[in-house]
Design a protein around this motif. Sequence first.
Motif, PDB file in Angstrom:
ATOM      1  N   VAL A   9       0.843  -1.192   0.000  1.00 21.93           N
ATOM      2  CA  VAL A   9       0.000   0.000   0.000  1.00 21.93           C
ATOM      3  C   VAL A   9       0.885   1.251   0.000  1.00 21.93           C
ATOM      4  CG1 VAL A   9      -1.834   1.225   1.221  1.00 21.93           C
ATOM      5  CG2 VAL A   9      -1.792  -1.283   1.221  1.00 21.93           C
ATOM      6  N   HIS A  10       0.479   2.212  -0.821  1.00 25.75           N
ATOM      7  CA  HIS A  10       1.213   3.464  -1.016  1.00 25.75           C
ATOM      8  C   HIS A  10       0.270   4.660  -0.879  1.00 25.75           C
ATOM      9  CE1 HIS A  10       4.528   1.279  -3.144  1.00 25.75           C
ATOM     10  NE2 HIS A  10       3.526   0.480  -3.470  1.00 25.75           N
ATOM     11  N   HIS A  11       0.842   5.858  -0.864  1.00 22.50           N
ATOM     12  CA  HIS A  11       0.088   7.083  -1.106  1.00 22.50           C
ATOM     13  C   HIS A  11       0.827   7.843  -2.197  1.00 22.50           C
ATOM     14  CE1 HIS A  11       2.298  10.196   1.663  1.00 22.50           C
ATOM     15  NE2 HIS A  11       3.152   9.289   1.225  1.00 22.50           N
ATOM     16  N   THR A  12       0.120   8.726  -2.884  1.00 23.19           N
ATOM     17  CA  THR A  12       0.757   9.470  -3.974  1.00 23.19           C
ATOM     18  C   THR A  12       1.556  10.657  -3.469  1.00 23.19           C
ATOM     19  OG1 THR A  12      -1.276  10.752  -4.285  1.00 23.19           O
ATOM     20  CG2 THR A  12      -0.930   8.848  -5.757  1.00 23.19           C
ATOM     21  N   ALA A  13       1.346  11.068  -2.221  1.00 27.60           N
ATOM     22  CA  ALA A  13       1.975  12.281  -1.690  1.00 27.60           C
ATOM     23  C   ALA A  13       1.624  13.484  -2.565  1.00 27.60           C
ATOM     24  CB  ALA A  13       3.486  12.108  -1.540  1.00 27.60           C
ATOM     25  N   SER A  14       0.399  13.481  -3.059  1.00 29.16           N
ATOM     26  CA  SER A  14      -0.100  14.542  -3.934  1.00 29.16           C
ATOM     27  C   SER A  14      -1.394  15.100  -3.342  1.00 29.16           C
ATOM     28  CB  SER A  14      -0.385  13.957  -5.325  1.00 29.16           C
ATOM     29  OG  SER A  14      -1.472  13.055  -5.256  1.00 29.16           O
ATOM     30  N   PRO A  15      -1.923  16.149  -3.945  1.00 28.73           N
ATOM     31  CA  PRO A  15      -3.238  16.621  -3.496  1.00 28.73           C
ATOM     32  C   PRO A  15      -4.298  15.529  -3.673  1.00 28.73           C
ATOM     33  CG  PRO A  15      -2.187  18.260  -4.904  1.00 28.73           C
ATOM     34  CD  PRO A  15      -1.344  17.012  -4.988  1.00 28.73           C
ATOM     35  N   ALA A  16      -5.333  15.573  -2.846  1.00 26.49           N
ATOM     36  CA  ALA A  16      -6.402  14.580  -2.906  1.00 26.49           C
ATOM     37  C   ALA A  16      -7.166  14.643  -4.223  1.00 26.49           C
ATOM     38  CB  ALA A  16      -7.361  14.769  -1.730  1.00 26.49           C
ATOM     39  N   SER A  17      -7.052  15.738  -4.944  1.00 26.24           N
ATOM     40  CA  SER A  17      -7.752  15.881  -6.225  1.00 26.24           C
ATOM     41  C   SER A  17      -7.029  15.175  -7.376  1.00 26.24           C
ATOM     42  CB  SER A  17      -7.904  17.366  -6.565  1.00 26.24           C
ATOM     43  OG  SER A  17      -6.618  17.982  -6.640  1.00 26.24           O
ATOM     44  N   TRP A  18      -5.855  14.646  -7.124  1.00 25.53           N
ATOM     45  CA  TRP A  18      -5.084  13.904  -8.131  1.00 25.53           C
ATOM     46  C   TRP A  18      -5.907  12.717  -8.603  1.00 25.53           C
ATOM     47  CZ3 TRP A  18      -0.848  16.160  -9.912  1.00 25.53           C
ATOM     48  CH2 TRP A  18       0.111  15.420 -10.603  1.00 25.53           C
ATOM     49  N   THR A  19      -5.611  12.161  -9.759  1.00 25.70           N
ATOM     50  CA  THR A  19      -6.385  11.046 -10.313  1.00 25.70           C
ATOM     51  C   THR A  19      -5.460   9.953 -10.821  1.00 25.70           C
ATOM     52  OG1 THR A  19      -6.364  11.980 -12.530  1.00 25.70           O
ATOM     53  CG2 THR A  19      -8.219  12.608 -11.095  1.00 25.70           C
ATOM     54  N   LEU A  20      -6.058   8.824 -11.172  1.00 30.35           N
ATOM     55  CA  LEU A  20      -5.312   7.747 -11.819  1.00 30.35           C
ATOM     56  C   LEU A  20      -4.650   8.265 -13.090  1.00 30.35           C
ATOM     57  CD1 LEU A  20      -6.137   4.110 -12.455  1.00 30.35           C
ATOM     58  CD2 LEU A  20      -5.869   5.565 -14.419  1.00 30.35           C
ATOM     59  N   GLU A  21      -5.400   9.034 -13.879  1.00 32.97           N
ATOM     60  CA  GLU A  21      -4.857   9.524 -15.155  1.00 32.97           C
ATOM     61  C   GLU A  21      -3.656  10.440 -14.945  1.00 32.97           C
ATOM     62  OE1 GLU A  21      -8.772   7.897 -15.738  1.00 32.97           O
ATOM     63  OE2 GLU A  21      -8.180   9.536 -14.394  1.00 32.97           O
ATOM     64  N   SER A 107      -2.025 -10.284   7.179  1.00 28.14           N
ATOM     65  CA  SER A 107      -0.579 -10.264   7.465  1.00 28.14           C
ATOM     66  C   SER A 107       0.268 -10.180   6.192  1.00 28.14           C
ATOM     67  CB  SER A 107      -0.173 -11.488   8.290  1.00 28.14           C
ATOM     68  OG  SER A 107      -0.410 -12.666   7.555  1.00 28.14           O
ATOM     69  N   ASP A 108      -0.371 -10.301   5.034  1.00 30.29           N
ATOM     70  CA  ASP A 108       0.330 -10.169   3.758  1.00 30.29           C
ATOM     71  C   ASP A 108       0.212  -8.756   3.183  1.00 30.29           C
ATOM     72  OD1 ASP A 108       1.030 -12.965   3.672  1.00 30.29           O
ATOM     73  OD2 ASP A 108      -1.055 -13.366   3.125  1.00 30.29           O
ATOM     74  N   VAL A 109      -0.321  -7.843   3.978  1.00 29.88           N
ATOM     75  CA  VAL A 109      -0.497  -6.445   3.576  1.00 29.88           C
ATOM     76  C   VAL A 109       0.615  -5.621   4.210  1.00 29.88           C
ATOM     77  CG1 VAL A 109      -2.023  -4.432   3.669  1.00 29.88           C
ATOM     78  CG2 VAL A 109      -2.997  -6.742   3.387  1.00 29.88           C
ATOM     79  N   TYR A 110       1.310  -4.844   3.391  1.00 29.28           N
ATOM     80  CA  TYR A 110       2.452  -4.059   3.849  1.00 29.28           C
ATOM     81  C   TYR A 110       2.335  -2.617   3.373  1.00 29.28           C
ATOM     82  CZ  TYR A 110       4.577  -8.621   4.595  1.00 29.28           C
ATOM     83  OH  TYR A 110       4.834  -9.896   5.019  1.00 29.28           O
ATOM     84  N   GLY A 111       2.874  -1.726   4.150  1.00 30.41           N
ATOM     85  CA  GLY A 111       3.098  -0.364   3.678  1.00 30.41           C
ATOM     86  C   GLY A 111       4.401  -0.345   2.903  1.00 30.41           C
ATOM     87  N   HIS A 112       4.526   0.554   1.955  1.00 31.69           N
ATOM     88  CA  HIS A 112       5.737   0.651   1.143  1.00 31.69           C
ATOM     89  C   HIS A 112       6.984   0.712   2.016  1.00 31.69           C
ATOM     90  CE1 HIS A 112       8.061   3.148  -2.111  1.00 31.69           C
ATOM     91  NE2 HIS A 112       8.548   1.940  -1.983  1.00 31.69           N
ATOM     92  N   LYS A 113       6.908   1.467   3.116  1.00 31.26           N
ATOM     93  CA  LYS A 113       8.084   1.624   3.980  1.00 31.26           C
ATOM     94  C   LYS A 113       8.518   0.317   4.633  1.00 31.26           C
ATOM     95  CE  LYS A 113       5.306   3.210   7.884  1.00 31.26           C
ATOM     96  NZ  LYS A 113       4.931   4.414   8.638  1.00 31.26           N
ATOM     97  N   GLU A 114       7.662  -0.711   4.609  1.00 34.53           N
ATOM     98  CA  GLU A 114       7.971  -1.993   5.258  1.00 34.53           C
ATOM     99  C   GLU A 114       8.623  -3.004   4.325  1.00 34.53           C
ATOM    100  OE1 GLU A 114       4.538  -2.462   8.565  1.00 34.53           O
ATOM    101  OE2 GLU A 114       3.826  -2.551   6.482  1.00 34.53           O
ATOM    102  N   VAL A 115       8.681  -2.699   3.034  1.00 35.54           N
ATOM    103  CA  VAL A 115       9.230  -3.647   2.062  1.00 35.54           C
ATOM    104  C   VAL A 115      10.124  -2.907   1.069  1.00 35.54           C
ATOM    105  CG1 VAL A 115       7.254  -5.216   2.198  1.00 35.54           C
ATOM    106  CG2 VAL A 115       7.278  -3.421   0.464  1.00 35.54           C
ATOM    107  N   GLY A 116      10.802  -3.674   0.265  1.00 35.72           N
ATOM    108  CA  GLY A 116      11.593  -3.071  -0.801  1.00 35.72           C
ATOM    109  C   GLY A 116      12.908  -2.512  -0.309  1.00 35.72           C
ATOM    110  N   THR A 117      13.548  -1.781  -1.195  1.00 36.48           N
ATOM    111  CA  THR A 117      14.900  -1.300  -0.914  1.00 36.48           C
ATOM    112  C   THR A 117      15.001   0.224  -0.873  1.00 36.48           C
ATOM    113  OG1 THR A 117      15.440  -1.332  -3.279  1.00 36.48           O
ATOM    114  CG2 THR A 117      15.921  -3.338  -2.016  1.00 36.48           C
ATOM    115  N   THR A 118      13.874   0.920  -0.940  1.00 36.93           N
ATOM    116  CA  THR A 118      13.873   2.373  -0.954  1.00 36.93           C
ATOM    117  C   THR A 118      13.449   2.913   0.407  1.00 36.93           C
ATOM    118  OG1 THR A 118      13.229   2.308  -3.280  1.00 36.93           O
ATOM    119  CG2 THR A 118      12.931   4.404  -2.142  1.00 36.93           C
ATOM    120  N   ALA A 119      14.246   3.810   0.993  1.00 37.68           N
ATOM    121  CA  ALA A 119      13.882   4.447   2.257  1.00 37.68           C
ATOM    122  C   ALA A 119      12.745   5.434   1.982  1.00 37.68           C
ATOM    123  CB  ALA A 119      15.080   5.162   2.854  1.00 37.68           C
TER     124      ALA A 119
END
Length: 140
Positions: A9-21, A107-119
């Motif tokens: 799970v991530h967030h876009t770190a953008s305004p809430a008005s942002w879209t998929l497009e 238990s198979d749900v992670y935040g981005h900060k919990e996985v991967g190699t990017t701080a």
Amino acid sequence: MRPISKIVVHHTASPASWTLEKTRAYHKGTKGWSDIGYHFVVETKPLAFRVGRRADVNGAHAKGVNHSSVGLVVIGNFVENEMDQETLDYVAQAVADLCVSYSLSASDVYGHKEVGTTATVCPGFDVEVLRDRVKEILSK
């Protein structure tokens, strides 16, 4: 279908008005990727569940686990703005539905900060609260 063992799970770190497009255009135009990096998108104004990248294609959302995960991004910046209860419940239901689809558990749900190699601080909210809500939904 490729084997999926995690939902990241991530967030876009953008305004809430942002879209998929807008997110897709940013990933393709600015980052030079072939598509949006996330498989699923929750738009928050108004709440909507959208499909991003095809789920049978590796994502570009969490370096090191893209091959074994699907990525779900929630539009908004949850470092600067607290996620409201309505949005949390909506995201939890979407994640629970994905857990069922991929035979996964909370238990198979992670935040981005919990996985991967990017701080990172992504997704900017307490993922344990989300996991608890997903677990509650799955137990019904």
